[in-house]
Design an enzyme around this catalytic site. Structure first.
Site, short mmCIF file in Angstrom:
data_model
loop_
_atom_site.label_atom_id
_atom_site.label_comp_id
_atom_site.label_asym_id
_atom_site.label_seq_id
_atom_site.Cartn_x
_atom_site.Cartn_y
_atom_site.Cartn_z
N ARG A 63 0.49 -1.38 0.06
CA ARG A 63 -0.37 0.06 -0.31
C ARG A 63 1.05 1.22 0.08
NH1 ARG A 63 -3.53 2.71 4.35
NH2 ARG A 63 -5.20 3.44 3.70
N HIS A 67 1.24 4.59 -2.27
CA HIS A 67 0.45 6.10 -1.81
C HIS A 67 1.45 6.50 -2.69
CE1 HIS A 67 -2.67 5.83 1.94
NE2 HIS A 67 -3.19 4.65 0.07
N ASP A 68 2.52 6.83 -2.07
CA ASP A 68 3.57 6.95 -3.07
C ASP A 68 2.85 7.63 -4.18
OD1 ASP A 68 6.13 8.27 -2.79
OD2 ASP A 68 7.21 7.00 -3.95
N VAL A 71 0.21 10.80 -5.29
CA VAL A 71 0.96 11.56 -4.68
C VAL A 71 2.31 12.36 -5.11
CG1 VAL A 71 1.09 13.32 -2.52
CG2 VAL A 71 0.02 11.27 -2.47
N GLY A 73 3.50 11.34 -8.15
CA GLY A 73 4.26 10.53 -8.89
C GLY A 73 5.33 9.68 -7.66
N ASP A 75 7.71 8.89 -6.34
CA ASP A 75 8.92 9.48 -6.03
C ASP A 75 10.00 9.90 -4.79
OD1 ASP A 75 7.78 11.01 -4.39
OD2 ASP A 75 7.75 13.35 -5.06
N SER A 77 8.51 10.25 -1.74
CA SER A 77 7.63 11.60 -1.30
C SER A 77 6.86 11.06 0.45
CB SER A 77 6.97 12.40 -1.75
OG SER A 77 6.09 11.52 -2.33
N ASN A 94 -2.72 8.29 5.93
CA ASN A 94 -1.64 7.00 6.63
C ASN A 94 -1.81 5.99 7.52
OD1 ASN A 94 -1.24 8.42 9.30
ND2 ASN A 94 1.11 9.08 8.94
N ASP A 243 -10.40 -9.75 3.03
CA ASP A 243 -10.06 -10.34 1.92
C ASP A 243 -10.72 -11.68 3.25
OD1 ASP A 243 -10.77 -12.63 0.18
OD2 ASP A 243 -8.63 -12.14 -0.53
N SER A 246 -8.78 -15.15 3.69
CA SER A 246 -7.80 -15.66 2.91
C SER A 246 -6.42 -13.84 2.60
CB SER A 246 -7.65 -16.17 1.43
OG SER A 246 -8.10 -15.70 0.92
N ASP A 251 -4.47 -13.26 -3.62
CA ASP A 251 -4.58 -14.52 -4.59
C ASP A 251 -6.30 -13.22 -5.64
OD1 ASP A 251 -7.17 -14.56 -2.84
OD2 ASP A 251 -6.56 -16.20 -1.95
C1 HEM Z 1 -8.61 2.62 -5.35
C2 HEM Z 1 -9.03 3.61 -4.97
C3 HEM Z 1 -8.23 3.03 -3.66
C4 HEM Z 1 -8.87 2.78 -1.83
C5 HEM Z 1 -9.84 4.30 -2.12
C6 HEM Z 1 -8.47 2.54 -1.28
C7 HEM Z 1 -8.24 2.73 0.49
C8 HEM Z 1 -7.73 1.74 0.96
C9 HEM Z 1 -8.61 2.02 2.73
C10 HEM Z 1 -9.18 3.58 2.73
C11 HEM Z 1 -7.77 1.55 3.74
C12 HEM Z 1 -8.22 0.75 4.78
C13 HEM Z 1 -7.29 1.75 6.03
C14 HEM Z 1 -7.03 1.64 7.49
O1 HEM Z 1 -8.37 1.64 7.35
O2 HEM Z 1 -6.24 0.99 7.86
C15 HEM Z 1 -6.50 0.64 2.55
C16 HEM Z 1 -6.11 -0.42 2.80
C17 HEM Z 1 -5.15 -0.92 1.48
N1 HEM Z 1 -5.07 -0.85 0.34
FE1 HEM Z 1 -6.23 0.19 -1.06
N2 HEM Z 1 -7.39 1.57 -1.63
C18 HEM Z 1 -7.08 1.49 -3.18
C19 HEM Z 1 -6.35 1.19 -3.45
C20 HEM Z 1 -5.55 0.31 -3.09
C21 HEM Z 1 -4.73 0.11 -4.57
C22 HEM Z 1 -4.24 0.14 -5.74
C23 HEM Z 1 -3.22 -0.80 -3.39
C24 HEM Z 1 -2.05 -1.34 -4.25
C25 HEM Z 1 -2.49 -2.33 -5.33
C26 HEM Z 1 -4.81 -1.07 -2.21
C27 HEM Z 1 -3.44 -1.31 -1.81
C28 HEM Z 1 -3.72 -1.49 0.43
C29 HEM Z 1 -4.07 -3.00 1.12
C30 HEM Z 1 -2.98 -3.84 0.91
C31 HEM Z 1 -4.08 -2.19 2.37
C32 HEM Z 1 -4.57 -3.06 3.57
C33 HEM Z 1 -3.08 -2.30 4.21
C34 HEM Z 1 -3.22 -3.18 5.89
O3 HEM Z 1 -2.94 -4.28 6.04
O4 HEM Z 1 -2.11 -2.57 6.42
N3 HEM Z 1 -5.28 0.18 -2.49
N4 HEM Z 1 -7.30 0.89 1.01
C1 LIG Z 2 3.89 6.13 10.93
C2 LIG Z 2 2.95 7.56 10.35
O1 LIG Z 2 4.31 8.04 10.17
N1 LIG Z 2 1.94 7.88 10.89
C3 LIG Z 2 0.99 9.57 11.33
C4 LIG Z 2 0.11 9.24 10.06
O2 LIG Z 2 -0.18 10.16 11.13
C5 LIG Z 2 -1.16 10.15 12.20
C6 LIG Z 2 -1.32 11.69 12.50
O3 LIG Z 2 -2.18 12.93 11.04
C7 LIG Z 2 0.87 10.41 13.14
O4 LIG Z 2 -0.16 11.27 14.38
C8 LIG Z 2 1.20 9.60 12.61
O5 LIG Z 2 2.79 9.62 13.31
#
Ligand code: HEM
Ligand SMILES: CC(=O)N[C@H]1CO[C@H](CO)[C@@H](O)[C@@H]1O
Ligand SMILES: *[C@@H]1O[C@H](CO)[C@@H](O)[C@H](O)[C@H]1NC(C)=O
Ligand SMILES: *[C@@H]1O[C@H](CO)[C@@H](O)[C@H](O)[C@H]1NC(C)=O
Length: 281
Positions: A63, A67-68, A71, A73, A75, A77, A94, A243, A246, A251
């Protein structure tokens, strides 16, 4: 339905390159072949070691690359720190980004063998690929040659990252702006086959969808019951598997879930709202 698995494995390669070129530099596979030939095996070794001990670090590291890239590109950041806590890292989305220390570890190892050569953005891209492979996902060649940026702005991360409540037109537009296609949107959303979400990211779909204490009708009602058991009315902090069953394996079940109206976020469910995206499910 039948086409999604082939599609997935073909396209992930393309889409994941995230070839969003920040400063007009061109990327290629093996960019460090002369200057840092051991880089890729080195990164892979670190990732394999980390994931064998802490498999739950794979999702946030994948993820982080996303995110990088979204925002400014790809890079690096997302990695920058600001003393006043105003960099991308400090933005709300974040909250669940974790694993920065793994990037630091890989970068330190790279500096040791080839000082001053490898960008942090490339390390992130390689780590994202290697964590995916480590949890049984597909392999793709990573084009390298990204240069690191020097700016990282909290408010930009807030505006440019797509929100989980985005509708399909917002998602398509957001991807298009970054040179990514509608197919890329579907395939990359498949990243949600691993990892977890906090209740806060979809809570309103269960309890207050339109502000009338209602439930999102597009969400499978049996699934709503299950989710309500995990996320009680005022609980924003518990976590659920995106998911279920799993969430530690990369998958294709994410796509089956979305097709069964069990996508966790509105942005997942939205893939059913458009003929072009729906055709892939
Ligand atoms: C299409 C737009 C997308 C949106 C709106 C989105 C939004 C989110 C949100 C809200 C979460 C949960 C954060 C939380 O509550 O802890 C999440 C988790 C995650 N996202 Fe996305 N996401 C998007 C696309 C992607 C893409 C392109 C990838 C990578 C290919 C990705 C990979 C992941 C992964 C692996 C997690 C789980 C993170 C963890 O277990 O800590 N997401 N995403
Ligand atoms: C890992 C990291 O930098 N987490 C920051 C994410 O944003 C929150 C609040 O906006 C910070 O408190 C965390 O340190
Ligand atoms: C999608 O969301 C955007 C931004 O919130 C909004 O302007 C637009 O009208 C919405 N589109 C549809 C079709 O609901
Ligand atoms: C539900 O949403 C409405 C409109 O946004 C808001 O005024 C109300 O306080 C919310 N109710 C609860 C219990 O969160």
């Amino acid at each position: 339905m039948a086409s999604i698995s082939t599609l997935f494995f073909q396209l992930i390669t393309l889409a994941f390159a995230f070839n969003i070129v920040a400063n007009g530099q061109s990327l290629k596979v093996g960019y460090y072949q002369e200057t840092c030939p051991d880089l890729e095996p080195l990164v892979k070794e670190i990732v394999d070691q980390v994931i064998s001990i802490s498999p739950t670090l794979a999702p946030p590291l994948l993820r982080m690359h996303f995110h990088d890239c979204f925002v400014r590109g790809c890079d690096g950041s997302v990695l920058l720190e600001s003393p006043a806590k105003k960099s991308e890292k400090d933005a709300d989305p974040n909250l669940s980004l974790r694993g920065f220390e793994i990037i630091d570890q890989a970068k330190a190892a790279a500096e040791k063998v080839c000082p001053g050569v490898v960008s942090c953005a490339d390390i992130l891209a390689l780590v994202a690929r290697d964590v995916t492979v480590a949890v049984k996902g597909p392999f793709w060649e990573v084009e390298t040659g990204r240069r690191d940026g020097r700016a990282s702005i909290k408010s930009e991360a807030l505006h440019k990252l797509l929100a989980p409540f985005s509708n399909i037109s917002t998602l398509k537009k957001g991807f298009k702006k970054r040179g990514l296609s509608v197919k890329d949107l579907v395939v990359l959303s498949g990243g949600h086959t691993i990892g977890i979400s906090h209740c806060s990211s979809f809570h309103y779909r269960l309890y207050n969808f339109t502000g009338r204490l209602d439930t999102d009708p597009s969400l499978d009602s049996k699934y709503v019951k299950k989710l309500k058991m995990k996320c009680k009315p005022r609980d924003q902090n518990s976590i659920v598997e995106m998911d279920p069953g799993s969430f530690e394996t990369f998958d294709e079940s994410y796509f089956r879930l979305v097709a069964k109206r069990r996508g966790l976020f509105k942005s997942d469910a939205a893939l059913l709202d458009d003929i072009e995206t729906k055709a892939y499910l």
